[in-house]
Design an enzyme around this catalytic site. Structure first.
Site, PDB file in Angstrom:
ATOM      1  N   CYS A 321      -3.731   7.336   5.102  1.00 36.98           N
ATOM      2  CA  CYS A 321      -2.423   7.834   4.676  1.00 36.98           C
ATOM      3  C   CYS A 321      -1.415   7.796   5.815  1.00 36.98           C
ATOM      4  O   CYS A 321      -0.285   8.257   5.662  1.00 36.98           O
ATOM      5  CB  CYS A 321      -2.542   9.250   4.117  1.00 36.98           C
ATOM      6  SG  CYS A 321      -3.177  10.465   5.300  1.00 36.98           S
ATOM      7  N   GLU A 355       0.626   3.917   2.520  1.00 37.45           N
ATOM      8  CA  GLU A 355      -0.817   4.077   2.610  1.00 37.45           C
ATOM      9  C   GLU A 355      -1.433   2.691   2.745  1.00 37.45           C
ATOM     10  O   GLU A 355      -0.966   1.730   2.128  1.00 37.45           O
ATOM     11  CB  GLU A 355      -1.374   4.808   1.388  1.00 37.45           C
ATOM     12  CG  GLU A 355      -0.774   6.191   1.217  1.00 37.45           C
ATOM     13  CD  GLU A 355      -1.801   7.251   0.888  1.00 37.45           C
ATOM     14  OE1 GLU A 355      -2.970   6.901   0.653  1.00 37.45           O
ATOM     15  OE2 GLU A 355      -1.408   8.435   0.856  1.00 37.45           O
TER      16      GLU A 355
END
Length: 365
Positions: A321, A355
């Site tokens: 992330c 991401e």
């Protein structure tokens, strides 16, 4: 362009996604120059969870969010187009009920939504007061009228009306996977992109074999579909709530080749190296034929001990992330591993957030 939170700008989406692709490609050019698999998001109604402050002005209340640069000035949020269709359907109905019932409205501070692709919804009402039986009756009526699960929270109180979870169903390569998602536990916010993340992870794992170690397994989002690609899986997670959900989800999906261990990645890495600790001994690591490690760490990435742990595996499948810490971890592993594949998952359209996924394989020799 309006700066009201949660708006969507479909005409700008492709250009914004292209910028993210170019940023990722430039950042990783020192370690990877191959193709990047790109997984776009729907351009509206993609976020399955949301939380709002409830702002009261006289007899009127409304959902609000705040600009970090002006944190004292609430911005009214009458709808939330980036939110799921279920969230947007419930917002006006819930606010109407709050206005009509003083028990629901009095000192209501925040509302949290957790929804699914199948239209299930869990709503949490957070208060600055003690909740009593009168509130509970109003809450039961509200939950029944709206067809939702409901939780009331205040200091040292948590009252559950119905269930404290929803059940999500994700479809990946035509196969359905079901997940119990519990209030306040981590879930992927963009369910449709999550399906694509699972698809990509499975695709990378298909040529691999042996056993899998997974760190940061959460409620088993990746664990369950990846279990079909390996003989056995040992998955670790530190959160008690997530471990319980993961164990339930294994049963829900009929998975029998996975062991869930409650342990942080950092502690597991130390135990792996030293062989010491009750839990490490319980896992009987010598029974596994590990070939691959899967990690989905927090934004801080892998700590130094965990970097050294994953270095011992032939294949490292990494979901991130935070591309900055992913790059730092890859650079730390460069002496032993090379990047074979990368992906961009656009979980958060209309934001700078990216991401990424990476498959690393041990260098020859």
């Amino acid at each position: 362009m309006s700066d009201r939170p949660g708006q969507v700008y479909p005409a700008q989406y492709e250009a914004q996604l292209t910028d993210k692709i170019n940023q990722l490609r430039m950042a990783f050019e020192p370690v990877y120059t191959g193709a990047i698999d790109v997984y776009a998001s729907p351009d509206a109604h993609f976020r399955m969870r949301a939380e709002f402050r409830v702002w009261h002005e006289g007899e009127r209340s409304y959902f609000a969010m705040f600009d970090p640069e002006n944190p004292r000035d609430p911005i009214e949020v009458p709808d939330f187009p980036i939110g799921s269709e279920t969230i947007n359907r419930l917002m006006p109905l819930l606010m109407e009920a709050i206005h009509q019932d003083s028990e629901l409205r009095y000192r209501l501070f925040q509302v949290e939504f957790l929804t699914t692709l199948s239209d299930e919804a869990l709503v949490t009402l957070v208060y600055h007061r003690k909740l009593d039986e009168t509130w509970e009756q109003s809450a039961r009526d509200l939950a029944e009228n709206l067809g939702i699960e409901l939780i009331g929270r205040s200091r040292k109180q948590r009252i559950v009306i119905g269930r404290d979870y929803v059940t999500e169903c994700l479809v990946v390569n035509g196969q359905k996977f079901r997940y119990r998602q519990i209030e306040n536990s981590f879930t992927q916010p963009n369910a449709q992109v999550c399906e694509k993340m699972l698809e990509w992870a499975i695709q990378q794992a298909e040529p691999l074999s042996g056993d899998l170690l997974e760190l940061y397994c959460g409620l088993g989002t990746f664990t369950i579909p990846l279990s079909y690609q390996f003989d056995r899986v040992l998955a670790t997670e530190i959160s008690k709530t997530s471990v319980r959900a993961a164990e339930h989800n294994l049963g829900l999906n009929g998975i029998e080749n996975v062991v869930i261990g409650r342990m942080s990645a950092e502690d597991f890495s130390v135990g792996w190296r030293t062989g010491e600790g009750r839990r490490i001994k319980e896992y009987q690591l010598d029974r596994y034929q590990f070939s691959t490690v899967f990690v989905d760490p927090p934004r801080s990435g892998l700590d130094d001990d965990t970097v050294e742990l994953v270095r011992e595996f032939d294949h490292i499948l990494y979901i991130s992330c935070n591309p900055e810490t992913l790059l730092a971890n890859i650079q730390a592993l460069q002496s032993t591993h090379e990047v074979k594949r990368m992906a961009l998952f656009d979980q958060f359209p209309y934001s700078h957030h990216r991401e990424a996924g990476a498959l690393l394989t041990r260098r020859p020799g």
